[in-house]
Design a protein around this motif. Structure first.
Motif, mmCIF file in Angstrom:
data_model
loop_
_atom_site.group_PDB
_atom_site.id
_atom_site.type_symbol
_atom_site.label_atom_id
_atom_site.label_comp_id
_atom_site.label_asym_id
_atom_site.label_seq_id
_atom_site.Cartn_x
_atom_site.Cartn_y
_atom_site.Cartn_z
ATOM 1 N N LEU A 56 -0.763 -4.874 -5.691
ATOM 2 C CA LEU A 56 -1.487 -4.689 -4.429
ATOM 3 C C LEU A 56 -1.111 -3.324 -3.902
ATOM 4 O O LEU A 56 0.020 -3.092 -3.472
ATOM 5 C CB LEU A 56 -1.116 -5.778 -3.422
ATOM 6 N N ARG A 68 -5.523 -2.849 -1.777
ATOM 7 C CA ARG A 68 -6.534 -2.979 -2.837
ATOM 8 C C ARG A 68 -5.891 -3.617 -4.063
ATOM 9 O O ARG A 68 -4.807 -3.211 -4.487
ATOM 10 C CB ARG A 68 -7.109 -1.610 -3.193
ATOM 11 N N CYS A 69 -6.564 -4.599 -4.615
ATOM 12 C CA CYS A 69 -6.083 -5.221 -5.848
ATOM 13 C C CYS A 69 -6.388 -4.285 -7.015
ATOM 14 O O CYS A 69 -7.554 -3.922 -7.239
ATOM 15 C CB CYS A 69 -6.772 -6.574 -6.063
ATOM 16 N N GLU A 70 -5.373 -3.908 -7.737
ATOM 17 C CA GLU A 70 -5.593 -2.995 -8.859
ATOM 18 C C GLU A 70 -6.151 -3.710 -10.087
ATOM 19 O O GLU A 70 -6.465 -3.070 -11.089
ATOM 20 C CB GLU A 70 -4.292 -2.282 -9.218
ATOM 21 N N LEU A 123 -8.852 -5.791 0.013
ATOM 22 C CA LEU A 123 -8.757 -7.064 0.722
ATOM 23 C C LEU A 123 -9.354 -6.931 2.118
ATOM 24 O O LEU A 123 -9.198 -5.880 2.769
ATOM 25 C CB LEU A 123 -7.288 -7.490 0.847
ATOM 26 N N CYS A 156 -5.130 -13.029 -6.171
ATOM 27 C CA CYS A 156 -6.255 -12.299 -5.585
ATOM 28 C C CYS A 156 -7.423 -13.267 -5.383
ATOM 29 O O CYS A 156 -7.787 -14.020 -6.294
ATOM 30 C CB CYS A 156 -6.666 -11.149 -6.496
ATOM 31 N N LEU A 193 -1.195 -11.450 -7.693
ATOM 32 C CA LEU A 193 -1.202 -10.246 -6.852
ATOM 33 C C LEU A 193 0.231 -9.952 -6.434
ATOM 34 O O LEU A 193 0.853 -10.742 -5.702
ATOM 35 C CB LEU A 193 -2.095 -10.469 -5.631
ATOM 36 N N ARG A 210 3.069 -7.813 -4.556
ATOM 37 C CA ARG A 210 3.304 -6.895 -3.440
ATOM 38 C C ARG A 210 4.386 -5.878 -3.794
ATOM 39 O O ARG A 210 5.385 -6.202 -4.454
ATOM 40 C CB ARG A 210 3.716 -7.698 -2.193
ATOM 41 N N SER A 248 1.989 -1.459 -0.780
ATOM 42 C CA SER A 248 0.872 -2.373 -0.593
ATOM 43 C C SER A 248 0.062 -2.076 0.657
ATOM 44 O O SER A 248 -1.079 -2.541 0.788
ATOM 45 C CB SER A 248 1.383 -3.827 -0.538
#
Length: 247
Positions: A201, A205-207, A213, A232, A239, A241, A245
């Protein structure tokens, strides 16, 4: 599921190593030498077929020439015998003399025709021999290229395999420090999600899926315990952290 933050971070290390292993595997199967060898091998097969055909033609014309030369020799020997009979005076009958002279003339024409056939066959044989020599040289040249490409492919493959072995060993060490249940979940998700089971994270943004988000999801993440293993909402990957993050 709960896991210590350090274990979750370690899972990202496992993911990075798995990505590298996938890259090495892809690179191994995508080496340009593979396509080069296939193309050269196809060319070599065609050239060898042409060479065999030319060698067959050369062999056939050699037999033809031998047979034609034998025919010429037979006619020549018969003409010599007839001429000897004529010169010996053994034939006294005018009718027989005329017949013998006609035969000698006929044999001379026949010999000339057969000699022309021999010359025509010789030309075809020489052409076939030249073609055989040319194709033999081309086959050798292409074979040398194939051999060179194989050496380059094998060298590159050995280097990639050596690196993959090192990465796999590192992966084994790192994965061994990850809780079994977390690693099992990760492996399951990785198989389902195209090789990526855990994503960082980063700046909200989720990579994994590259989606940011929304505010509700961000608040849920903020409220979650550091030990909680998050997923996610979009791609369902784990996900993880980190200090980056953006929470």
């Amino acid at each position: 599921m709960n896991a210590a933050p350090a274990d979750q971070i370690r899972l990202l290390e496992v993911q990075a190593l798995d990505v590298r292993l996938s890259q090495l595997s892809h690179k191994r199967t995508s080496l340009p030498e593979h396509a080069e060898i296939d193309a050269l091998t196809s060319d070599l097969a065609q050239l060898r077929d042409l060479l065999v055909a030319s060698q067959t033609e050369e062999s056939d014309t050699t037999r033809e020439q031998t047979k034609a030369e034998q025919d010429v020799d037979q006619v020549r020997q018969r003409a010599v015998r007839d001429q000897q009979r004529l010169d010996s005076g053994a034939v006294s009958s005018p009718k027989d003399l005329e017949s013998l002279q006609r035969e000698i003339t006929s044999l001379a024409k026949r010999q000339g025709d057969l000699e022309d056939v021999v010359l025509e066959i010789m030309e075809r044989r020489e052409s076939a021999q030249e073609r055989v020599a040319e194709l033999t040289e081309r086959v050798s040249a292409v074979q040398a290229k194939v051999d060179d490409a194989i050496v380059r492919r094998d060298t590159a493959t050995r280097e990639l395999d050596a690196e993959a072995a090192t990465v796999a060993k590192d992966r084994e060490v790192v994965a061994g420090a990850v809780p079994a249940d977390l690693l099992k979940l990760y492996d399951k998700l990785r198989a389902q999600q195209g090789g990526v089971g855990a994503a960082r994270l980063h700046q909200r943004r989720c990579e994994g899926c590259r989606l940011e988000l929304n505010i509700t999801e961000v608040n849920d993440v903020k409220a979650a315990s550091p030990d909680t293993v998050l997923r996610c909402e979009n791609c369902h990957r784990i996900l993880v952290r980190t200090p980056d993050s953006g929470l």
